[in-house]
Design a protein around this motif. Structure first.
Motif, PDB file in Angstrom:
ATOM      1  N   VAL A 196       8.080  -5.286 -32.809  1.00 19.72           N
ATOM      2  CA  VAL A 196       9.138  -5.433 -31.818  1.00 19.72           C
ATOM      3  C   VAL A 196       9.364  -4.074 -31.150  1.00 19.72           C
ATOM      4  N   ARG A 197       9.193  -3.990 -29.832  1.00 22.23           N
ATOM      5  CA  ARG A 197       9.332  -2.730 -29.102  1.00 22.23           C
ATOM      6  C   ARG A 197      10.794  -2.514 -28.747  1.00 22.23           C
ATOM      7  N   LYS A 198      11.226  -1.276 -28.917  1.00 22.79           N
ATOM      8  CA  LYS A 198      12.588  -0.936 -28.538  1.00 22.79           C
ATOM      9  C   LYS A 198      12.685  -0.797 -27.033  1.00 22.79           C
ATOM     10  N   GLY A 199      13.900  -0.963 -26.508  1.00 21.34           N
ATOM     11  CA  GLY A 199      14.081  -0.924 -25.060  1.00 21.34           C
ATOM     12  C   GLY A 199      13.950   0.461 -24.468  1.00 21.34           C
ATOM     13  N   ASN A 200      14.107   1.525 -25.269  1.00 23.75           N
ATOM     14  CA  ASN A 200      14.046   2.883 -24.751  1.00 23.75           C
ATOM     15  C   ASN A 200      12.744   3.588 -25.105  1.00 23.75           C
ATOM     16  N   GLU A 201      11.701   2.847 -25.386  1.00 23.72           N
ATOM     17  CA  GLU A 201      10.401   3.420 -25.700  1.00 23.72           C
ATOM     18  C   GLU A 201       9.419   3.130 -24.582  1.00 23.72           C
ATOM     19  N   ARG A 202       8.430   3.994 -24.465  1.00 22.28           N
ATOM     20  CA  ARG A 202       7.396   3.795 -23.459  1.00 22.28           C
ATOM     21  C   ARG A 202       6.376   2.758 -23.917  1.00 22.28           C
ATOM     22  N   VAL A 203       5.768   2.135 -22.930  1.00 24.93           N
ATOM     23  CA  VAL A 203       4.700   1.182 -23.189  1.00 24.93           C
ATOM     24  C   VAL A 203       3.377   1.889 -22.958  1.00 24.93           C
ATOM     25  N   PRO A 204       2.466   1.898 -23.886  1.00 20.48           N
ATOM     26  CA  PRO A 204       1.186   2.583 -23.680  1.00 20.48           C
ATOM     27  C   PRO A 204       0.415   1.979 -22.505  1.00 20.48           C
ATOM     28  N   GLY A 205      -0.187   2.860 -21.707  1.00 24.17           N
ATOM     29  CA  GLY A 205      -0.965   2.421 -20.559  1.00 24.17           C
ATOM     30  C   GLY A 205      -0.173   2.187 -19.292  1.00 24.17           C
ATOM     31  N   ARG A 206       1.109   2.479 -19.309  1.00 21.55           N
ATOM     32  CA  ARG A 206       1.974   2.274 -18.146  1.00 21.55           C
ATOM     33  C   ARG A 206       2.456   3.628 -17.630  1.00 21.55           C
ATOM     34  N   VAL A 207       2.498   3.780 -16.314  1.00 22.63           N
ATOM     35  CA  VAL A 207       2.924   5.021 -15.688  1.00 22.63           C
ATOM     36  C   VAL A 207       4.425   4.936 -15.438  1.00 22.63           C
ATOM     37  N   TYR A 208       5.159   5.942 -15.911  1.00 18.14           N
ATOM     38  CA  TYR A 208       6.613   6.013 -15.720  1.00 18.14           C
ATOM     39  C   TYR A 208       6.913   7.108 -14.701  1.00 18.14           C
ATOM     40  N   VAL A 209       7.612   6.755 -13.656  1.00 15.85           N
ATOM     41  CA  VAL A 209       7.955   7.698 -12.589  1.00 15.85           C
ATOM     42  C   VAL A 209       9.411   7.495 -12.209  1.00 15.85           C
ATOM     43  N   GLN A 210       9.958   8.533 -11.547  1.00 19.58           N
ATOM     44  CA  GLN A 210      11.308   8.452 -11.010  1.00 19.58           C
ATOM     45  C   GLN A 210      11.270   7.905  -9.581  1.00 19.58           C
ATOM     46  N   PRO A 211      12.393   7.400  -9.068  1.00 24.60           N
ATOM     47  CA  PRO A 211      12.363   6.767  -7.736  1.00 24.60           C
ATOM     48  C   PRO A 211      11.883   7.679  -6.619  1.00 24.60           C
ATOM     49  N   GLN A 212      12.082   8.987  -6.744  1.00 25.54           N
ATOM     50  CA  GLN A 212      11.667   9.886  -5.666  1.00 25.54           C
ATOM     51  C   GLN A 212      10.165   9.853  -5.442  1.00 25.54           C
TER      52      GLN A 212
END
Length: 704
Positions: A436-452
């Protein structure tokens, strides 16, 4: 005897008319006169001399052109205004006789309806003229679309503005006409290119808007009434130009459930997709039939062509015929290095490039991000798969947060931790056995960026580095895409080394030199008082010896250190003799000389200890500093001489100029000097920030 002219019958006084005179001439009230002027685009004028224009002793402040007021005499809306005034009298009489039902019936059945179609055609003879005037209209309508419903702003107007703005946004999405966007304090600026015309408008943020009492909503409502008619005409023309039926279907239920831009479903969209599929299928069948026909044709030698060769030649010919022309942008190189930089064409100059920027990605928008602006920009630049939290609106979401098809997730929160280690047997999911993945953890293979990252990518015309916009990272400066830095001005996108002047570099070196001297002294004291750090660098035995030398009296340094061998050698090298052989001076002068020599020897000894503690080679710092100081003074003298020669040359040239041009030149020099001072201040501020950041980074690395 000549005839005496009446005042106000000729000249400037005849060309202008006061507002009170215009109201009396049109025989309408002042509010109706304001509405009529807004509809017709007539504004007050400022005469050169109000004293000559005024025909009365009372000073007038508002003037209009007489021809404009004469033009309003034939306006059909005047009859509507008079009918409204007559109806208002009838309703007031009915209410005075306590006939409420009769008053409601008259208001419902006899209220004249104002139509502004003829005014739109008069003010905008061509469609391009209407597109050029969309800036203020879009800004006003987007503002009213975000206002809360009050007594001054009824819900009907807000709903109408929301529908028209959503229709306009849907057209920009379908045609990929959006070009640039900028996040400012006022709101979000957007720029689109519609039929070769650049349209710029402002959209406020989705905050709770509080209307003030000093705003006259009657005048703003008049502008909104005109702008809604204008945007309705423009949307009709834009939709019909791409083969869509106007007005499109608007699903109110889906909009209430948070569908967003998916609530608009224009007619003809699915039909066009089926037609495109049919055209592609028909083209493939035609190509296959043509290839079969070519198999039976003999070539020039009378032999049959091979099937593979014929099919390859035919497919190559079709590709050459159907391939669109390459939209490569020309890059202009400057022949003179000292000349001004040539403006390069924008990478987002066509809709084809804009339509493929985010086409291959699947985005997920976190709950804390602005969903509507991001959805609008991503869809305008080719993205068709956008998901968000189902609690914010399920009808328009493409997927959930745990979907494996998501390639990019836009977040606006602190740095997210890496995924936890694989779960044990007790922490596995009961259904499929997965952790079960927590809501505040990253998903491997996914790019996380800020809106800017989205805004900077579309303004640059290409995808920016995602690591610079990671969650929790310090973002690059978000600059306006419409402001280009000129030569000599401060440019935040360039490094300090590329835009600093020689004087600024030398001044920075002087400041750094003094700071380095203080830092060396502090480091020497710290290295002397902390034997453990010295032991870690030079070994336990050497550290013990250094500590014994430095801590003879309470761990501090005293004048007795001047009696060491190194100090004696330094004193001899400086032309002095040891204390037991010295006998030249006596009294206070001898004491002062001894103290100066002791202080110099102490500084040299501190530098030697610091070099030993850090493992660096001891160099002749005094001679190096003297050489650097001499070189700096020589460069400053050379630069001062060049500046003096340039100033003298400029003065000689100014003497040959006329007085008018000389004043213009002085103003230009003054303004350029002010700009240079401002740019120098900004560069100095950036230098201080970088120095503080580097010092903190070094301290952090040393602590680790």
């Amino acid at each position: 005897m000549a005839k005496i002219k009446k005042r106000g019958s000729s000249g400037a006084s005849k060309n202008y008319i006061t507002r009170s005179q215009a109201v009396r001439k049109l025989q309408i009230s002042l509010p109706d006169f304001r509405r009529l002027c807004i509809f017709k685009g007539i504004y007050p004028r400022e005469p050169r001399s109000k004293k000559r224009v005024s025909t009365s002793s009372t000073p007038s402040t508002t003037f209009y052109y007489t021809k404009d007021i004469q033009y309003l005499l034939h306006e059909p809306l005047l009859a509507k205004f008079r009918d409204q005034k007559a109806l208002a009298k009838k309703i007031s009489k009915a209410l005075g006789r306590n006939e409420v039902g009769e008053a409601e019936r008259k208001e419902r059945n006899l209220t004249p309806r104002l139509r502004l179609d003829h005014i739109i055609k008069e003010r905008y003879p061509t469609f391009v003229d209407a597109v050029r005037d969309l800036d203020d209209a879009l800004s006003m309508l987007f503002l009213f679309a975000n206002l809360p419903s009050t007594a001054e702003v009824p819900p009907k107007i807000i709903t109408k503005c929301q529908r028209l703005t959503r229709e306009f946004e849907h057209y920009l999405i379908r045609t990929h006409s959006l070009r640039k966007s900028f996040l400012s304090i006022k709101g979000i600026y957007y720029q689109a290119t519609i039929q070769g015309q650049d349209v710029l408008w402002l959209v406020p943020y989705k905050f709770v808007q509080r209307t003030g009492g000093d705003v006259d909503f009657r005048i703003m409502a008049t502008f909104v009434e005109f702008y809604t008619t204008l945007l309705g005409f423009v949307n009709f023309r834009l939709y019909t130009s791409i083969g869509l039926v106007y007005p499109p279907k608007f699903d109110l239920k889906a909009e209430e459930q948070g569908a967003g831009l998916a609530a608009i479903q224009p007619e003809g969209q699915n039909a066009e997709e089926r037609e495109e599929d049919a055209m592609v299928t028909g083209t493939n069948e035609k190509a296959q039939a043509e290839a079969d026909r070519l198999l039976s044709l003999p070539d020039a030698d009378g032999e049959q062509q091979e099937p593979a060769k014929a099919a390859a030649e035919q497919s190559g010919a079709d590709t050459e015929e159907q391939a669109p022309p390459a939209n490569t942008l020309d890059t202009f190189q400057s022949l003179d290095a000292k000349a001004d930089a040539l403006l390069q064409p924008s990478a987002t100059a066509d809709s084809a490039t804009a339509g493929h920027l985010f086409e291959s990605f699947t985005f997920f928008l976190s709950r804390e991000t602005p969903r509507h602006p991001l959805e609008f920009i991503l869809r305008s630049f080719g993205c068709k798969r956008i998901g968000w939290d189902m609690s914010l609106g399920e009808p328009g979401a493409y997927c959930g947060e745990n979907d494996k098809r998501i390639t990019h997730q836009i977040v606006d929160r602190p740095d997210l931790p890496l995924p936890s280690p694989p779960a044990t047997d007790g922490e596995a999911d009961e259904e499929d056995g997965t952790a079960v993945r927590k809501g505040n953890e990253r998903v491997p293979g996914r790019v996380y960026v800020q809106p800017q990252w989205v805004w900077d990518s579309i303004n640059a015309g290409q995808l920016q580095r995602a690591d610079l916009y990671a969650p929790g990272a310090t973002l690059p400066p978000h600059l306006s895409p419409w402001v280009k830095a000129r030569k000599g001005e401060y440019d935040p996108t360039l490094s300090l080394a590329e835009q600093e002047t020689a004087a600024e570099i030398e001044a920075a070196e002087d400041g750094e030199g003094s700071e380095v001297d203080e830092a060396e002294a502090d480091a020497a004291l710290e290295a002397a008082s902390e034997g453990e750090e010295v032991a870690g660098v030079r070994g336990d035995s050497e550290a013990a010896e250094l500590e014994e030398e430095l801590s003879e009296e309470d761990g501090g340094m005293d004048v007795e250190l001047a009696g060491s061998d190194s100090e004696v050698d330094d004193a001899a090298a400086a032309g002095a003799q040891p204390d037991d052989e010295w006998g030249g001076f006596s009294g206070d002068e001898a004491d002062d000389t001894a103290l100066d020599a002791a202080a110099k020897a102490t500084r040299d000894h501190q530098a030697e200890l610091l070099a030993e503690a850090t493992g660096q080679k001891l160099s002749n710092t005094s001679s190096a500093k003297d050489q650097k100081k001499a070189a700096r003074e020589a460069s400053q003298a050379r630069r001062a001489r060049e500046e003096r020669e340039a100033r003298e040359d400029g003065e000689r040239r100014k003497m040959m100029m006329p007085r008018r041009k000389r004043k213009m030149f002085d103003k230009m020099v003054y303004s350029n000097a002010r700009k240079d001072e401002e740019a120098e201040k900004l560069r100095g501020k950036r230098r201080r920030i970088e120095n503080v950041g580097g010092a903190r980074a070094g301290a952090g690395a040393g602590g680790k």
